[in-house]
Write a protein that holds these residues in place. Sequence first.
Motif, short mmCIF file in Angstrom:
data_model
loop_
_atom_site.label_atom_id
_atom_site.label_comp_id
_atom_site.label_asym_id
_atom_site.label_seq_id
_atom_site.Cartn_x
_atom_site.Cartn_y
_atom_site.Cartn_z
N GLY A 323 0.81 -1.21 0.00
CA GLY A 323 0.00 0.00 0.00
C GLY A 323 0.85 1.26 0.00
N ILE A 324 1.94 1.25 0.74
CA ILE A 324 2.85 2.40 0.74
C ILE A 324 3.42 2.61 -0.65
CG2 ILE A 324 5.04 3.28 1.64
CD1 ILE A 324 4.40 1.68 4.24
N ALA A 325 3.82 1.53 -1.29
CA ALA A 325 4.37 1.63 -2.64
C ALA A 325 3.34 2.20 -3.61
CB ALA A 325 4.84 0.26 -3.12
N GLN A 326 2.11 1.74 -3.52
CA GLN A 326 1.05 2.24 -4.41
C GLN A 326 0.93 3.76 -4.30
OE1 GLN A 326 -0.78 1.72 -6.80
NE2 GLN A 326 -2.86 2.48 -6.59
N ALA A 327 0.97 4.28 -3.07
CA ALA A 327 0.78 5.71 -2.87
C ALA A 327 1.95 6.53 -3.39
CB ALA A 327 0.57 6.00 -1.38
N LEU A 328 3.11 5.91 -3.54
CA LEU A 328 4.28 6.64 -4.03
C LEU A 328 4.31 6.76 -5.55
CD1 LEU A 328 7.01 5.26 -1.60
CD2 LEU A 328 5.90 7.50 -1.54
N TYR A 329 3.38 6.11 -6.24
CA TYR A 329 3.34 6.23 -7.69
C TYR A 329 2.89 7.61 -8.15
CZ TYR A 329 4.28 1.40 -9.02
OH TYR A 329 4.89 0.20 -9.27
N SER A 330 2.21 8.36 -7.30
CA SER A 330 1.73 9.68 -7.68
C SER A 330 1.74 10.59 -6.45
CB SER A 330 0.31 9.61 -8.24
OG SER A 330 -0.24 10.90 -8.44
N LYS A 331 2.23 11.80 -6.63
CA LYS A 331 2.23 12.76 -5.53
C LYS A 331 0.81 13.08 -5.07
CE LYS A 331 4.44 17.04 -4.02
NZ LYS A 331 5.29 18.19 -4.41
N GLU A 332 -0.17 12.92 -5.96
CA GLU A 332 -1.56 13.15 -5.59
C GLU A 332 -2.03 12.19 -4.50
OE1 GLU A 332 -3.89 13.01 -9.10
OE2 GLU A 332 -3.12 14.91 -9.90
N LEU A 333 -1.35 11.04 -4.37
CA LEU A 333 -1.73 10.05 -3.37
C LEU A 333 -1.02 10.25 -2.03
CD1 LEU A 333 -1.87 6.80 -5.55
CD2 LEU A 333 -3.77 8.25 -4.81
N TRP A 334 -0.10 11.19 -1.96
CA TRP A 334 0.63 11.40 -0.72
C TRP A 334 -0.29 11.70 0.47
CZ3 TRP A 334 5.78 14.54 -1.73
CH2 TRP A 334 6.62 13.77 -2.54
N PRO A 335 -1.33 12.52 0.32
CA PRO A 335 -2.22 12.74 1.47
C PRO A 335 -2.88 11.45 1.97
CG PRO A 335 -2.58 14.44 -0.19
CD PRO A 335 -1.69 13.41 -0.81
N LEU A 336 -3.21 10.54 1.04
CA LEU A 336 -3.79 9.26 1.46
C LEU A 336 -2.75 8.41 2.20
CD1 LEU A 336 -5.97 8.20 -1.61
CD2 LEU A 336 -6.71 9.25 0.53
N LEU A 337 -1.51 8.47 1.75
CA LEU A 337 -0.46 7.73 2.43
C LEU A 337 -0.27 8.27 3.85
CD1 LEU A 337 1.81 5.69 2.59
CD2 LEU A 337 3.29 7.33 1.37
N GLU A 338 -0.24 9.57 3.99
CA GLU A 338 -0.09 10.17 5.31
C GLU A 338 -1.25 9.75 6.22
OE1 GLU A 338 -0.15 14.66 7.26
OE2 GLU A 338 0.48 14.41 5.17
N GLN A 339 -2.46 9.81 5.70
CA GLN A 339 -3.62 9.41 6.49
C GLN A 339 -3.57 7.93 6.82
OE1 GLN A 339 -7.39 10.36 4.65
NE2 GLN A 339 -8.55 9.02 6.02
N LEU A 341 -0.98 5.88 7.06
CA LEU A 341 0.06 5.56 8.05
C LEU A 341 -0.38 6.01 9.44
CD1 LEU A 341 3.23 6.58 6.00
CD2 LEU A 341 2.64 4.27 6.76
N ASP A 342 -0.99 7.19 9.52
CA ASP A 342 -1.47 7.69 10.81
C ASP A 342 -2.53 6.75 11.39
OD1 ASP A 342 -1.80 9.65 12.93
OD2 ASP A 342 -3.66 10.25 11.92
N GLU A 343 -3.46 6.31 10.55
CA GLU A 343 -4.52 5.42 11.03
C GLU A 343 -3.95 4.06 11.42
OE1 GLU A 343 -7.40 5.33 7.93
OE2 GLU A 343 -8.16 7.35 8.36
N ALA A 344 -2.96 3.57 10.67
CA ALA A 344 -2.35 2.28 11.01
C ALA A 344 -1.64 2.34 12.36
CB ALA A 344 -1.38 1.86 9.92
N GLU A 345 -1.04 3.48 12.66
CA GLU A 345 -0.42 3.65 13.98
C GLU A 345 -1.46 3.51 15.08
OE1 GLU A 345 2.59 3.83 14.92
OE2 GLU A 345 3.78 4.40 13.17
N GLY A 346 -2.71 3.87 14.77
CA GLY A 346 -3.80 3.75 15.75
C GLY A 346 -4.54 2.43 15.68
N GLY A 347 -4.03 1.49 14.87
CA GLY A 347 -4.63 0.16 14.82
C GLY A 347 -5.66 -0.05 13.73
N GLN A 348 -5.80 0.92 12.83
CA GLN A 348 -6.78 0.79 11.75
C GLN A 348 -6.06 0.76 10.39
OE1 GLN A 348 -10.10 0.30 12.34
NE2 GLN A 348 -9.40 0.23 14.47
N GLY A 349 -6.15 -0.38 9.70
CA GLY A 349 -5.39 -0.55 8.47
C GLY A 349 -6.21 -0.52 7.20
N GLN A 350 -7.44 -0.01 7.26
CA GLN A 350 -8.33 -0.07 6.10
C GLN A 350 -7.79 0.70 4.89
OE1 GLN A 350 -9.26 0.62 9.20
NE2 GLN A 350 -10.94 -0.73 9.80
#
Length: 523
Positions: A323-339, A341-350
């Motif tokens: 999933g991290i790799a997918q988000a790095l294919y486009s800078k437009e996906l960086w906000p989704l990657l940030e979100q 990763l933040d949610e995964a730190e809180g135990g939510q990996g959806q």
Amino acid sequence: MARRGVWVVAVGVVGVVVAGCSGPGAAPRAGGTKGPPPLKWGECAAPDAAQGGGQAPPKDWECATLRVPLDYAKPEGETIPLALIRARARDKGKRLGSLVFNFGGPGGSGISTLPGAAKEYEALRSRYDLVSFDPRGVGRSAPVLCETDKELDRYYAQDSSPETRQEEAAFVDGIRKYQEACKKRSGKVLPYVGTENAARDLDRIRQALGDEKLNYFGISYGTELGGVYAHLFPKNVGRAVFDAVVDPTKTSEEGALAQAKGFQLALGNFAQDCVDRGEECRLQGTTAKEIEDNIVALQKRLAQKPIAGLGGRKLTDSAATNGIAQALYSKELWPLLEQGLDEAEGGQGQLLMALSDALNGRDRYGRYSNIGAANTAINCADSKDRFTLEQTKARLARFRAASPVFGDFLGWALMSCTNWPVAGAWQTPDVSAPGSAPILVIGNTGDPATPYEGARRMVERLGPGVGVELTYKGQGHGAYNSGDECVQKAVDRYFLEGKAPGRNAVCSAPTATPTAPPPNAAA
């Protein structure tokens, strides 16, 4: 696009052509067989999940089927269908011909991709019919099929960077079962889905379209396919652009190692952007290095204890990395990657799992396209490399040094073709194309999947007077689809007017036109 352990809309296992011969289905260098009949265009149907999914194209799009030899060594023998799609040029009075797209993979469906991306190419549609196709083994073109949807859920959930002997055994067994399924369901086509045969298909498409020359836009793996085509049919090349360029000088191991470095570089750029935004950044860490270290720590925790994902599935270390790799294919996906990763730190990996699913070709109903199966089949038909377990383990240290986040994943991916039922055709491509028309080759300095240096090497291998390099100083995979006005103007001018940028031109957003680089800037 990426497969289990192999990321690429191009790379992963780098295919090659050996000077005009070899490989299953090899044929005389320039063809020499009777040309195909004209295409019969008609209404397009909506593709099913295995064909890439999505809705039917707009009414002004047309579809057709072209029969091509399964084996070009037997041109009058069994044939397979190639599915094509097109949108006619808007200004028919100034029409220049057809412009054929390949969007990469290998394994990407042109039938599914082009209609959705067509707005990006509206300037080109003014004078070209926009055309794409499903290459052999892909989508509607004699697709390679392997495991079922439920089996693929289990396959992608397995640990792709094993640490114990038990995990290693499960990893190897998973690859074995997957390959057996491919052989059982698609054994007849597996020897014939390699890039050289796809390049010969391209020339059949050119003839069926009624074009004297092939005008071509290749992206990611599409640049490798275009390079092989130019090598086989240099006199048939019209106006061609290669964007997000696969390095034709690298073996599968070298390509995977370069990709590990490329994704790590892109992740560092993402992390630095987050730090630069200060309190707006949702991730913990005051430096890019701290953010990257936290991601490595998250991977380790997920390897020990996966967290909630989607539909009862868990977010594993492998799925998170994908999933991290997918988000790095486009800078437009960086906000989704940030979100994510933040949610995964809180135990939510959806969110990270949704990104991973997108890369694996899984829709929200649990149905997979055949992009993963086609990717493996094409890569393994091309590359001769076959790594044993011990050979793979001996190389892991280099991969880990190249990328703390992606190294293990891509290092273990070297085993993707181990014990594949078909021998590979080559190791590095011969894309030399003496006598070809000029080809515009674009490299993006921040590209994770096809690192920037591949563009320069493609220019060198195409030969003197053929490759024309344009550098884009940006982020994400590819340049034209970045929205950068400079790149788009340069490409549009080349396709519409036949005028290429000056030698070693550079685009750095937000400049409006290509500029000459400072000394050694493009080296």
